[in-house]
Enzyme design. Structure first.
Site, short mmCIF file in Angstrom:
data_model
loop_
_atom_site.label_atom_id
_atom_site.label_comp_id
_atom_site.label_asym_id
_atom_site.label_seq_id
_atom_site.Cartn_x
_atom_site.Cartn_y
_atom_site.Cartn_z
N ILE A 39 0.84 -1.20 0.00
CA ILE A 39 0.00 0.00 0.00
C ILE A 39 0.87 1.25 0.00
CG2 ILE A 39 -1.62 1.34 1.39
CD1 ILE A 39 -2.85 -1.33 2.30
N CYS A 40 0.65 2.11 -0.99
CA CYS A 40 1.34 3.40 -1.11
C CYS A 40 2.86 3.17 -1.08
CB CYS A 40 0.85 4.34 -0.01
SG CYS A 40 1.38 6.04 -0.25
N GLN A 41 3.57 3.74 -0.11
CA GLN A 41 5.01 3.51 -0.02
C GLN A 41 5.29 2.02 0.20
OE1 GLN A 41 6.88 4.72 3.62
NE2 GLN A 41 8.72 5.46 2.58
#
Lengths: 355, 272
Positions: free
Chosen positions: A148-150
């Site tokens: 998720i994301c980073q």
């Protein structure tokens, strides 16, 4: 210039203020009734801890149907409870309901002792050990990894460096091209002296990170949303939901200095992942080594990771089984909105079930 | 202590009532000079000013500050807010000249450090003024855009006007924030503040050394060495596990021992 574009009836305006006042006055009664705000609604068990990290295994109401567990790798920024905010807004709960066996890497709250953790320590160290723990628990060679994301960037790096341990890869709101023209965060970071910044700050305080995020949309996030709060002040449940989100936003971990330096410099400033030149330790991250199936989910109204930052992934990985899924919503809405509950976990489960 | 159980709530409600009544008087058409009707755009401007104050108040309350803290404008994490003025510019020019004079004597090094810190602080203030000027431009363009809007056919609520203004202000801000100028000003501001902070830290370090206390530099140095050692240990453990695995395979090939199961080692054994 039009000198008088507004048509505000003063009497109506006064009535509006009066209504606003009544709600605001009554609001304290509601706020007094709100108890402690908790995040993380789904029962879970810590199956591995190391330094500040905890590997959680979630307990669903029924036995998982899926034989391959799903490990969620969250970002270092913010806590992972956005995906398990409350009972009726929980990606985790919905994945369990679909039959997935869900694990989560919770990075914890770094302090001064974690100042020198590098991306290699996080990806080749902590994440790799979590993967091994899950593999051992299930007696399997490879698992399904969801970043998720980073954490999606971490998952891409991990899958490229350890392809044998990842059966299927799912990325959510994950930036790959950090230099798209609409990426405000990377635009601002481009000329910052990152070495001076980290050498001065050490670990990067969560308040500084939050300040940067709030200034992406300063009026909406610092003002309009609190004015909107008055609308729901007479509804304890809604207020509780608001405060839960507020807690998640501001209860944030500091960032380990060295990992922040590497991520800001190599990804935000130099866009090395896109160029195929990113390194974790001494090893180059070659996304073409990701040949397993990839599902890339991005949010169409994402102001933090614009869709254009995620979309190029398909052209970079070596996989012939690449699926892109655009969700109509924002960076947070993709986890907490009513539509997300109905669409995202079933889509992930169906995609995994087919593989 | 008052016997009234809701004393605090009463006070709070009175405070809210007073504040909002004062605010509503600001756009009362009969409350203008000599009873003159206040033009609607001014009503809107006052509306925004009042809402701005409310937003600051809510934010300060959310941040755990007292209700009066927002009156100071709030403190962004990047530092305090200096005021910008022609007087400051003139003072800064003069101060910079003074701070360029050479230092002498036993405390020469400390004088130079102090000079560098003051210069860095002045530069930070200058960058902050540039940043504020950019934001002021955003605000003015948003207000101008709002006034350019087509007049509505029906009377609007203040809320709808406010929401329109927020949309326009965010659009104006996004346009500015993605400009080359903003990028340069933003980075200059952050870099300038880091220079100030770094020089402040050096002075604190000097004092800590004089007081016989461990400094952050020393603690950082220890942390860096410790992390390097942990990394090396993890690497060596990995190699040792690999050797053990190979030895088991060799033993199995010789028929003297069963090969080790192809499983990950226990979590506790994996820690660096």
């Amino acid at each position: 210039m039009n000198e008088n574009p507004f048509l505000i009836d003063p009497e109506r305006a006064r009535a509006e203020v009066e209504a606003f006042r009544r709600k605001l006055e009554a609001g304290l009664e509601t706020l007094k009734k709100v108890g402690p705000i908790e995040l993380g609604a789904t029962p879970r068990e810590a199956v591995y801890t190391e330094d500040k990290l905890t590997l959680w295994h979630f307990k669903g109401g029924k036995k998982p149907a899926s034989k391959t567990p799903l490990l969620i790798c969250y970002a270092l920024v913010n806590t992972p409870w956005m995906i398990d905010l409350q009972e009726d807004r929980s990606m985790v709960r919905n994945l369990l309901a679909q039959g997935e066996d869900v694990y989560l890497v919770d990075w914890g709250y770094p302090d001064g002792a974690d100042r020198w953790l590098t991306l290699e320590d996080y990806i080749d160290g902590y994440l790799d050990r979590c993967v091994d723990v899950v593999r051992e628990r299930h007696g399997i060679e490879s698992l399904n990894l969801l970043g998720i994301c980073q954490g999606g960037v971490f998952s891409l790096c991990y899958a490229a460096l350890h392809p044998e341990k990842v059966r299927n890869l799912v990325t959510m709101v994950t930036p790959v091209d950090f230099h798209t023209p609409d990426n405000m965060l990377s635009h601002w970071a481009r000329n910052v002296d990152i070495d001076l910044f980290v050498d001065t700050m050490g670990n990067v305080p969560a308040d500084v990170m939050n300040f940067a995020y709030l200034t992406l949309k300063p009026l909406r996030l610092n003002q309009q949303k609190y004015i909107g709060l008055v609308d729901i002040l007479d509804n304890p449940k809604e207020v509780e939901n608001f405060l839960r989100m507020e807690k998640w936003i501001f209860d944030s971990p500091d960032q380990a200095g060295e990992a922040f330096r590497e991520f800001a410099r190599d990804f935000f400033q130099k866009n090395l992942l896109m160029k195929g030149e990113a390194r974790i330790g001494n090893r180059v991250v070659d996304l073409r080594k990701i040949t397993q199936p990839v599902l890339n989910i991005y949010a169409e109204q994402d102001h933090l990771v614009p869709p254009a930052a995620s979309a190029p992934l398909g052209g970079l990985v070596g996989s012939k089984d690449y699926t892109a899924l655009a969700f109509k919503g924002g960076h947070i809405g993709i986890y907490v909105s009513g539509r997300a509950q109905k669409q995202v976990p079933p889509a992930i489960h169906a995609w995994l079930a087919d593989r | 202590m008052s016997d009234k159980p809701h004393d605090f709530i009463d006070q709070y409600q009175a405070w809210v009532r007073q504040g909002l009544e004062a605010w509503s008087r600001q756009f009362d058409p009969k409350a203008g000079p000599e009873g003159a009707t206040v033009p609607p755009p001014d009503i809107a401007a006052r509306l925004f000013a009042g809402l701005g104050g409310y937003g600051e108040w809510m934010r300060s309350m959310a941040g755990g500050e007292g209700p009066g803290a927002a009156l100071d404008g709030g403190l962004p994490p990047f530092g305090h807010v200096p005021g910008g003025s022609a007087e400051f510019d003139a003072w800064a020019r003069a101060a910079k000249d003074m701070l360029s004079l050479p230092a002498f004597g036993l405390t020469r090094e400390q004088q130079e450090e102090q000079q560098a810190l003051l210069k860095a602080w002045i530069e930070y203030m200058e960058h902050y003024q540039r940043y504020r000027t950019l934001l002021q431009g955003v605000h003015e363009r948003a207000n101008a855009a709002l006034r350019e809007q087509a007049p509505p056919t029906d009377a609007e609520s203040m809320r709808s006007v406010y929401d329109r203004w927020v949309n326009l202000a965010e659009e104006s801000y996004a346009e500015a924030a993605l400009s080359e100028e903003f990028r340069e000003v933003y980075a200059s501001l952050v870099n300038a503040q880091m220079r100030v902070k770094l020089l402040q830290q050096r002075q604190v370090e000097r004092m800590a050394v004089q007081a016989g206390m461990p400094t952050r530099k020393e603690v950082d140095s220890l942390g860096e060495r410790l992390q390097a050692a942990r990394r090396e240990l993890a690497h060596m453990r990995g190699l040792a596990a690999e050797v053990e695995s190979l030895k088991a395979e060799v033993a199995a090939l010789r028929g003297t021992k069963k090969p080790a199961a192809k499983r990950a080692t226990k979590p506790k054994d994996r820690r660096p």
